[in-house]
Design an enzyme around this catalytic site. Structure first.
Site, mmCIF file in Angstrom:
data_model
loop_
_atom_site.group_PDB
_atom_site.id
_atom_site.type_symbol
_atom_site.label_atom_id
_atom_site.label_comp_id
_atom_site.label_asym_id
_atom_site.label_seq_id
_atom_site.Cartn_x
_atom_site.Cartn_y
_atom_site.Cartn_z
ATOM 1 N N ARG A 40 0.847 -1.181 0.000
ATOM 2 C CA ARG A 40 0.000 0.000 0.000
ATOM 3 C C ARG A 40 0.895 1.248 0.000
ATOM 4 O O ARG A 40 2.025 1.206 0.457
ATOM 5 C CB ARG A 40 -0.918 -0.158 1.206
ATOM 6 C CG ARG A 40 -1.263 0.971 1.977
ATOM 7 C CD ARG A 40 -2.111 0.685 3.224
ATOM 8 N NE ARG A 40 -3.003 -0.448 3.270
ATOM 9 C CZ ARG A 40 -3.018 -1.325 4.285
ATOM 10 N NH1 ARG A 40 -2.183 -1.208 5.286
ATOM 11 N NH2 ARG A 40 -3.875 -2.309 4.289
ATOM 12 N N ASN A 96 -2.472 -8.173 12.618
ATOM 13 C CA ASN A 96 -3.271 -8.695 13.723
ATOM 14 C C ASN A 96 -4.292 -7.638 14.101
ATOM 15 O O ASN A 96 -4.010 -6.718 14.862
ATOM 16 C CB ASN A 96 -2.352 -9.035 14.904
ATOM 17 C CG ASN A 96 -3.084 -9.843 15.961
ATOM 18 O OD1 ASN A 96 -4.319 -9.871 16.000
ATOM 19 N ND2 ASN A 96 -2.326 -10.489 16.828
ATOM 20 N N TYR A 156 -7.722 -12.927 12.275
ATOM 21 C CA TYR A 156 -6.282 -13.127 12.034
ATOM 22 C C TYR A 156 -5.906 -14.588 12.257
ATOM 23 O O TYR A 156 -5.180 -15.188 11.464
ATOM 24 C CB TYR A 156 -5.529 -12.205 12.988
ATOM 25 C CG TYR A 156 -4.016 -12.215 12.886
ATOM 26 C CD1 TYR A 156 -3.365 -11.715 11.763
ATOM 27 C CD2 TYR A 156 -3.235 -12.683 13.942
ATOM 28 C CE1 TYR A 156 -1.979 -11.691 11.691
ATOM 29 C CE2 TYR A 156 -1.849 -12.655 13.885
ATOM 30 C CZ TYR A 156 -1.222 -12.164 12.750
ATOM 31 O OH TYR A 156 0.144 -12.136 12.683
ATOM 32 N N LYS A 160 -4.369 -17.086 9.426
ATOM 33 C CA LYS A 160 -3.040 -17.701 9.548
ATOM 34 C C LYS A 160 -3.155 -19.231 9.597
ATOM 35 O O LYS A 160 -2.298 -19.937 9.063
ATOM 36 C CB LYS A 160 -2.319 -17.161 10.784
ATOM 37 C CG LYS A 160 -1.967 -15.669 10.690
ATOM 38 C CD LYS A 160 -1.094 -15.371 9.479
ATOM 39 C CE LYS A 160 -0.541 -13.956 9.485
ATOM 40 N NZ LYS A 160 0.257 -13.652 8.294
ATOM 41 N N ALA A 187 6.906 -15.747 15.917
ATOM 42 C CA ALA A 187 6.133 -15.618 17.162
ATOM 43 C C ALA A 187 6.206 -14.180 17.673
ATOM 44 O O ALA A 187 5.244 -13.427 17.589
ATOM 45 C CB ALA A 187 6.645 -16.603 18.206
ATOM 46 N N GLU A 188 7.372 -13.786 18.173
ATOM 47 C CA GLU A 188 7.523 -12.440 18.733
ATOM 48 C C GLU A 188 8.688 -11.756 18.031
ATOM 49 O O GLU A 188 9.855 -12.044 18.329
ATOM 50 C CB GLU A 188 7.787 -12.517 20.242
ATOM 51 C CG GLU A 188 6.746 -13.298 21.039
ATOM 52 C CD GLU A 188 5.395 -12.589 21.149
ATOM 53 O OE1 GLU A 188 5.320 -11.376 20.877
ATOM 54 O OE2 GLU A 188 4.409 -13.274 21.482
HETATM 55 N N1 LIG Z 1 5.880 -9.082 14.255
HETATM 56 C C1 LIG Z 1 5.540 -10.229 14.798
HETATM 57 O O1 LIG Z 1 5.799 -10.484 15.987
HETATM 58 C C2 LIG Z 1 4.797 -11.266 13.983
HETATM 59 C C3 LIG Z 1 4.431 -12.450 14.618
HETATM 60 C C4 LIG Z 1 3.775 -13.426 13.894
HETATM 61 C C5 LIG Z 1 3.491 -13.213 12.543
HETATM 62 N N2 LIG Z 1 3.844 -12.047 11.957
HETATM 63 C C6 LIG Z 1 3.496 -11.873 10.543
HETATM 64 O O2 LIG Z 1 4.616 -11.419 9.808
HETATM 65 C C7 LIG Z 1 4.168 -10.674 8.660
HETATM 66 C C8 LIG Z 1 4.921 -9.360 8.616
HETATM 67 O O3 LIG Z 1 4.537 -8.562 9.719
HETATM 68 P P1 LIG Z 1 5.165 -7.121 9.977
HETATM 69 O O4 LIG Z 1 4.448 -6.567 11.140
HETATM 70 O O5 LIG Z 1 6.638 -7.201 9.995
HETATM 71 O O6 LIG Z 1 4.679 -6.295 8.732
HETATM 72 P P2 LIG Z 1 5.587 -5.715 7.553
HETATM 73 O O7 LIG Z 1 6.435 -4.597 8.064
HETATM 74 O O8 LIG Z 1 6.260 -6.821 6.851
HETATM 75 O O9 LIG Z 1 4.462 -5.082 6.645
HETATM 76 C C9 LIG Z 1 3.939 -3.834 6.942
HETATM 77 C C10 LIG Z 1 3.653 -3.144 5.646
HETATM 78 O O10 LIG Z 1 2.643 -3.913 4.988
HETATM 79 C C11 LIG Z 1 1.726 -3.075 4.382
HETATM 80 N N3 LIG Z 1 0.451 -3.770 4.298
HETATM 81 C C12 LIG Z 1 -0.146 -4.485 5.290
HETATM 82 N N4 LIG Z 1 -1.334 -4.922 4.885
HETATM 83 C C13 LIG Z 1 -1.472 -4.512 3.598
HETATM 84 C C14 LIG Z 1 -2.515 -4.632 2.638
HETATM 85 N N5 LIG Z 1 -3.661 -5.244 2.937
HETATM 86 N N6 LIG Z 1 -2.343 -4.077 1.417
HETATM 87 C C15 LIG Z 1 -1.201 -3.436 1.125
HETATM 88 N N7 LIG Z 1 -0.189 -3.259 1.991
HETATM 89 C C16 LIG Z 1 -0.337 -3.788 3.207
HETATM 90 C C17 LIG Z 1 1.662 -1.879 5.336
HETATM 91 O O11 LIG Z 1 1.194 -0.727 4.652
HETATM 92 C C18 LIG Z 1 3.125 -1.740 5.781
HETATM 93 O O12 LIG Z 1 3.864 -0.922 4.885
HETATM 94 C C19 LIG Z 1 2.655 -10.542 8.811
HETATM 95 O O13 LIG Z 1 1.991 -11.501 8.026
HETATM 96 C C20 LIG Z 1 2.424 -10.830 10.290
HETATM 97 O O14 LIG Z 1 1.137 -11.341 10.500
HETATM 98 C C21 LIG Z 1 4.489 -11.063 12.632
#
Ligand SMILES: NC(=O)c1ccc[n+]([C@@H]2O[C@H](COP(=O)([O-])OP(=O)(O)OC[C@H]3O[C@@H](n4cnc5c(N)ncnc54)[C@H](O)[C@@H]3O)[C@@H](O)[C@H]2O)c1
Length: 262
Positions: A40, A96, A156, A160, A187-188
Site C-alpha cells: 500500500r 493482527n 487473524y 493464519k 512468534a515475537e
Molecule cells: N511481528 C511479529 O511479531 C509477527 C508475529 C507473527 C506473525 N507475523 C506476521 O509477519 C508478517 C509481517 O509482519 P510485519 O508486522 O513485519 O509487517 P511488515 O512490516 O512486513 O508489513 C507492513 C507493511 O505492509 C503493508 N500492508 C499491510 N497490509 C497490507 C494490505 N492489505 N495491502 C497493502 N499493503 C499492506 C503496510 O502498509 C506496511 O507498509 C505478517 O503476516 C504478520 O502477521 C508477525
C-alpha cells in the site's frame, strides 16, 4: 553458501515498511535477486524504493491494497509485463487486527480474511503460469497464532491457520510442476507494528520484559533479519530443493519448548 537466487524475480507482499517484509526484501536483494514489492502507498514505502534504486538495487514497487482482488490480479499482470516470469511469491502481508469472537461483526471477520488471507489465493493463482515455467516457489508467512491461539483475534487466527493448511494443500497441488510451498511461523518479532502495539499499553517496557522472559532462547525477540534468513533459505532452488510443505518456526523455541524451562 550460494543460494542460487541471483537474477531470480521475487514478489513480496508488504515488502516495505520497516518490518519483516522489508527485511525479506533486503535479504533477497543481498542474494542478487530482483524484487517487486506489492505494498500500500505510504511515505516509508516510497523512501525505501528511492533508497534501493539510488543504490542500483533491482527493486520495483507496485502500490495496491491487497484486500482488493482485482488489484492483486492486475499486479501480477504488471509484474509479468515489466519483468517477465516470477520465480517466487512471498505472501508476507498480514495484520493482527483484533476481530474477536465476542465483539467482532461478520463483516469485520470477512474483512480480516480479505486483508490477511484471500490475497494469498488470488496472487498464487495469478502467478501460477509463471511459477510453472520457472519451477518456482511460494513462501507463506503465517504466525504462531495459527497453532497456539491468542484470544481476541478470530479473523487473524483463521487467516493464519488457513495459510498453514494451504501451504500443504498447494504443496500437493504443485508437486507435478516442481513448485515448492513452505511456511514460516514467527512468534515475537520486533517490528514497527509490534512497537506501535506496545506503545499503546500502559507500561510498554514492563510488558516487553515479561514477553521476552517467555522466549526460551536468549530471552529476546526474534529480529526481522532472522526471519528473512529463513525465507531466503526456503526460496533457494538448490539449498532447499527437497523442502516442501514445511512449517518452519523461527521463534527462539517459543511454540515448542517446555514451559517448565521458563
Ligand atoms: N511481528 C511479529 O511479531 C509477527 C508475529 C507473527 C506473525 N507475523 C506476521 O509477519 C508478517 C509481517 O509482519 P510485519 O508486522 O513485519 O509487517 P511488515 O512490516 O512486513 O508489513 C507492513 C507493511 O505492509 C503493508 N500492508 C499491510 N497490509 C497490507 C494490505 N492489505 N495491502 C497493502 N499493503 C499492506 C503496510 O502498509 C506496511 O507498509 C505478517 O503476516 C504478520 O502477521 C508477525
Amino acid at each position: 553458501m550460494d543460494l542460487s537466487l541471483a537474477d531470480n524475480l521475487i514478489v513480496i507482499t508488504a515488502g516495505a515498511g520497516g518490518g519483516i517484509g522489508e527485511a525479506i526484501t533486503r535479504a533477497c536483494l543481498a542474494e542478487g535477486a530482483r524484487v517487486v514489492i506489492l505494498n500500500r502507498k505510504a511515505p516509508e514505502v516510497t523512501a525505501l524504493l528511492d533508497e534501493l534504486k539510488s543504490s542500483g538495487a533491482p527493486a520495483d514497487l507496485i502500490e495496491l491494497e491487497l484486500g482488493d482482488p482485482d488489484a492483486c490480479t492486475q499486479a501480477i499482470e504488471t509484474v509479468q509485463a515489466r519483468h517477465g516470469d516470477l520465480f517466487a511469491l512471498v505472501n508476507n502481508a498480514g495484520v493482527n487486527d483484533g476481530v474477536s469472537l465476542a465483539g467482532g461483526t461478520l463483516e469485520q471477520f470477512q474483512q480480516s480474511l480479505r486483508i490477511n488471507l484471500l490475497h494469498t489465493f488470488v496472487l498464487a493463482q495469478a502467478a501460477l503460469p509463471a511459477l510453472k515455467r520457472t519451477r518456482g516457489t511460494i513462501l507463506n508467512i503465517a504466525s504462531k497464532v495459527a497453532l497456539t491461539g491468542q484470544g481476541g483475534t478470530s479473523g487473524y487466527a483463521a487467516a493464519k491457520g488457513a495459510m498453514l493448511a494451504l501451504t500443504r494443500e498447494w504443496a500437493v497441488d504443485l508437486l507435478p510442476f516442481g513448485i515448492r510451498v513452505n511456511a514460516i511461523l514467527p512468534a515475537e518479532v520486533m517490528t514497527p507494528a509490534y512497537q506501535a502495539w506496545l506503545a499503546r499499553l500502559e507500561d510498554p517496557a514492563a510488558r516487553l520484559a515479561q514477553i521476552e522472559q517467555k522466549i526460551p532462547l536468549g530471552h529476546r525477540m526474534t529480529t526481522p533479519a532472522e526471519i528473512a534468513a529463513g525465507v531466503v533459505f526456503l526460496l533457494s532452488p538448490t539449498q532447499s530443493a527437497h523442502t516442501t510443505g514445511q512449517y518452519i518456526h523461527i521463534d527462539g523455541g517459543y511454540v515448542h519448548l517446555d514451559r517448565a524451562l521458563l
